[in-house]
Structures are given as C-alpha cells and as structure tokens.
Design an enzyme around this catalytic site. Structure first.
Site, PDB file in Angstrom:
ATOM      1  N   ASN A  13       0.877  -1.174   0.000  1.00 48.30           N
ATOM      2  CA  ASN A  13       0.000   0.000   0.000  1.00 48.30           C
ATOM      3  C   ASN A  13       0.912   1.220   0.000  1.00 48.30           C
ATOM      4  OD1 ASN A  13      -1.814   2.058   0.435  1.00 48.30           O
ATOM      5  ND2 ASN A  13      -2.127   1.592   2.610  1.00 48.30           N
ATOM      6  N   LYS A  15       0.117   4.305  -0.298  1.00 51.40           N
ATOM      7  CA  LYS A  15      -0.489   5.522   0.271  1.00 51.40           C
ATOM      8  C   LYS A  15      -0.233   6.707  -0.678  1.00 51.40           C
ATOM      9  CE  LYS A  15       0.602   3.638   4.777  1.00 51.40           C
ATOM     10  NZ  LYS A  15       0.373   3.811   6.189  1.00 51.40           N
ATOM     11  N   HIS A  99      -9.381   1.432   4.736  1.00 42.10           N
ATOM     12  CA  HIS A  99      -8.112   1.636   5.442  1.00 42.10           C
ATOM     13  C   HIS A  99      -8.353   2.633   6.581  1.00 42.10           C
ATOM     14  CE1 HIS A  99      -3.980   2.770   6.289  1.00 42.10           C
ATOM     15  NE2 HIS A  99      -3.607   1.667   5.662  1.00 42.10           N
ATOM     16  N   GLU A 101      -6.702   5.022   7.600  1.00 42.92           N
ATOM     17  CA  GLU A 101      -6.418   6.418   7.248  1.00 42.92           C
ATOM     18  C   GLU A 101      -7.611   7.034   6.508  1.00 42.92           C
ATOM     19  OE1 GLU A 101      -2.664   5.796   5.286  1.00 42.92           O
ATOM     20  OE2 GLU A 101      -1.763   5.227   7.199  1.00 42.92           O
ATOM     21  N   GLU A 170      -5.417  -4.656  10.537  1.00 43.04           N
ATOM     22  CA  GLU A 170      -4.402  -3.617  10.695  1.00 43.04           C
ATOM     23  C   GLU A 170      -4.656  -2.823  11.978  1.00 43.04           C
ATOM     24  OE1 GLU A 170      -2.444  -2.695   6.677  1.00 43.04           O
ATOM     25  OE2 GLU A 170      -3.993  -1.212   7.069  1.00 43.04           O
ATOM     26  N   GLY A 176       2.421   2.460  10.463  1.00 42.93           N
ATOM     27  CA  GLY A 176       3.362   3.555  10.265  1.00 42.93           C
ATOM     28  C   GLY A 176       4.083   3.983  11.527  1.00 42.93           C
ATOM     29  N   SER A 216       3.310  -2.001  10.188  1.00 41.72           N
ATOM     30  CA  SER A 216       4.775  -2.051  10.355  1.00 41.72           C
ATOM     31  C   SER A 216       5.363  -3.426  10.081  1.00 41.72           C
ATOM     32  CB  SER A 216       5.182  -1.554  11.750  1.00 41.72           C
ATOM     33  OG  SER A 216       4.801  -0.194  11.913  1.00 41.72           O
ATOM     34  N   GLY A 238       5.067   1.186   4.486  1.00 33.52           N
ATOM     35  CA  GLY A 238       6.425   1.713   4.335  1.00 33.52           C
ATOM     36  C   GLY A 238       7.393   0.786   3.620  1.00 33.52           C
TER      37      GLY A 238
HETATM   38  C1  PEP Z   1      -0.693   0.287   5.759  1.00 30.94           C
HETATM   39  O1  PEP Z   1      -0.715   1.451   5.410  1.00 30.94           O
HETATM   40  O2  PEP Z   1      -1.595  -0.474   5.391  1.00 30.94           O
HETATM   41  C2  PEP Z   1       0.412  -0.165   6.601  1.00 30.94           C
HETATM   42  C3  PEP Z   1       0.343  -1.343   7.142  1.00 30.94           C
HETATM   43  O3  PEP Z   1       1.461   0.698   6.750  1.00 30.94           O
HETATM   44  P1  PEP Z   1       2.884   0.380   7.447  1.00 30.94           P
HETATM   45  O4  PEP Z   1       3.332  -0.953   6.925  1.00 30.94           O
HETATM   46  O5  PEP Z   1       3.767   1.482   7.026  1.00 30.94           O
HETATM   47  O6  PEP Z   1       2.643   0.326   8.911  1.00 30.94           O
END
Ligand code: PEP
Length: 258
Positions: A13, A15, A99, A101, A170, A176, A216, A238
């Site tokens: 992802n 973003k 998501h 976000e 998640e 993040g 993460s 990330g």
């Molecule tokens: C995400 O945005 O779905 C995500 C899991 O981000 P990160 O891996 O950066 O925590």
C-alpha cells in the site's frame, strides 16, 4: 499461513507516495530482483495517477496492480472520485477498502460495506481493512470492535462471493509507527476474524478466506508473522516503497505449509 486451503497474498500500500515517473523506476528495479517462485500472489496498490504506469510496467509480470480506494457509485456527480469500472478498465485487480487512514477522513462502516459490494459486483478483489485503536486494545474491546467492523463490512455479501474478499487486520497503533503487533497478538485477532467469517458464511468459506496482517510489517519481522496459521499474507505500507524490502517479504512468504 495455510497454502493448502487459501491463497497467500503480499500486497503493498503505497499511500500518497511516488509519482508516475517514480513508479516506472521502482517497477523496473523490482522486476530485476523478483524471485521466480510462485508461492504467493503479489500486488501493489498505488495512487490513482500511478495506476497506468504500474500496469504498463508490470504487464509481463505476475504482480497485480490495485487501487487504494474506490467510490461505490457507478458514475455521476462525485468530483475527484473513481468508480469500479474505471479501476477495472485501467487494469486494476485489487482495491483497498476501509483503510484506517480513510476511516479517519470520514469513511463509515456503511461506506466500507457499499464499496465492498460494488467491488465484488464489478469483479475487483476488495482488501477490506479492520483494526482497533490503542485505546480500544487497552480497554479490552478489540474482539468486539473487530467483530462489529467485519459484520458491517461483509453485510449482504452473497455466500458464493465471500471467498473473493481479502480481509486485512491492521491495528491502528501499529500502522506507520514501527510498533508491530507481536506474532501472537496478530494471530489471535486473525484467528478471531476467521471465526467471525465462519459464523457468517460457514466453515468451508472461513477456511478459504485470505486474512492479511498489516502494521509495520517489514523485512525483519515478516517471516514470524507469516508463520502464524491464520495470517495468510501482509498489507505493507512503508516497506513496500523499497524494492529490496518488499522482495524480502515476498521471500519470507515462502514457508513450509501445514
Ligand atoms: C498500511 O498502510 O496499510 C500499513 C500497514 O502501513 P505500514 O506498513 O507502514 O505500517
């Protein structure tokens, strides 16, 4: 993971990162180091403007392209939005829905459900996200919260379509932040999600549903997370922005199956 009964999926992802030109450069690098084995499905969900560049660059590969959002309406006066038909025609296979976000920007459980139904109707694979906040976890209501999110997201899905849905757990406190759920914490909730799917759609469908962990996940912790019986892959933010890290996670999905 359990490759006997369900697909493993490693999905990125991006973003709001990378331009179309950067997308092209990234894909060229990724293609150069991609392992040949086919132990998992791979997808990159990218910003809308990067979809054409991603589809072009990945045409001759096994990596699918996904979007990060979709509008549930077929067409009309929704300035700035994209429909399922547009995403399909552009070459997308997957779409991330709900998501955290986007939920923080006002997306409701009803929106998540409408988008999931629209995606399935159109033939896109929805990656439906759920997850609790740190406050909810510390209050001990993680299971109740996840149950509610899953029940609302999957409402009115016909039984024959549930296997097309990918669910991503998640935890918001892990996205993040560099603070990953432990494999045991992640497994506990993914196992719970499967039990909710079992109650709603029966045990055969639950056994066949792909459930991802996201938050993460990176090249250092992926192997242990993916080794959990109810974690069928990862949704990676990330670490999906760096080809070597993403490839290492794909390699970590190559595990002996139960
Ligand atoms: C995400 O945005 O779905 C995500 C899991 O981000 P990160 O891996 O950066 O925590």
């Amino acid at each position: 993971m359990n490759r006997k009964y369900r697909k493993t999926l490693i999905a990125g992802n991006w973003k709001m990162n990378k331009t179309p030109s950067e997308t092209k450069a990234f894909m060229t690098e990724l293609k150069g180091i991609l392992p040949k084995g086919r132990w998992c499905d791979i997808a990159l969900c990218v910003p809308s403007v990067c979809i054409p560049a991603a589809v072009r660059a990945l045409r001759d590969t096994r990596i699918a392209v996904g979007a990060e959002n979709v509008n549930a309406n077929a067409s009309g006066a929704y300035t700035g939005e994209l429909s399922t038909a547009m995403l399909l025609d552009a070459g997308c296979k997957y779409v991330i829905i709900g998501h955290s976000e986007r939920r923080a920007m006002g997306e409701t459980d009803a929106d998540v459900n409408a988008k999931t139904l629209a995606a399935l109707q159109a033939g896109l694979v929805p990656i439906v996200c759920c997850g609790e906040s740190l406050e909810q976890r510390e209050s001990g209501i993680t299971e109740e919260w996840i149950t509610m999110q899953i029940k609302l997201a999957l409402a009115n899905i016909p039984e024959e379509k549930i296997r097309k849905v990918v669910i991503a757990y998640e935890p918001i406190w892990a996205i993040g932040t560099g603070r990953t759920a432990t494999p045991e914490q992640a497994e506990e909730v993914c196992q719970h999600i499967r039990s909710v799917v079992r109650k709603l759609f029966g045990s055969k469908n639950a056994r066949a549903t792909t459930i991802l962990y996201g938050g993460s996940m990176n090249e250092k912790n992926a192997y242990e997370l993916l080794a959990q019986p109810d974690i069928d892959g990862g949704l990676i933010g990330g670490a999906s922005l760096v080809p070597e890290k993403f490839v290492k996670i794909i390699e970590d999905a190559n595990q002996p199956t139960a």
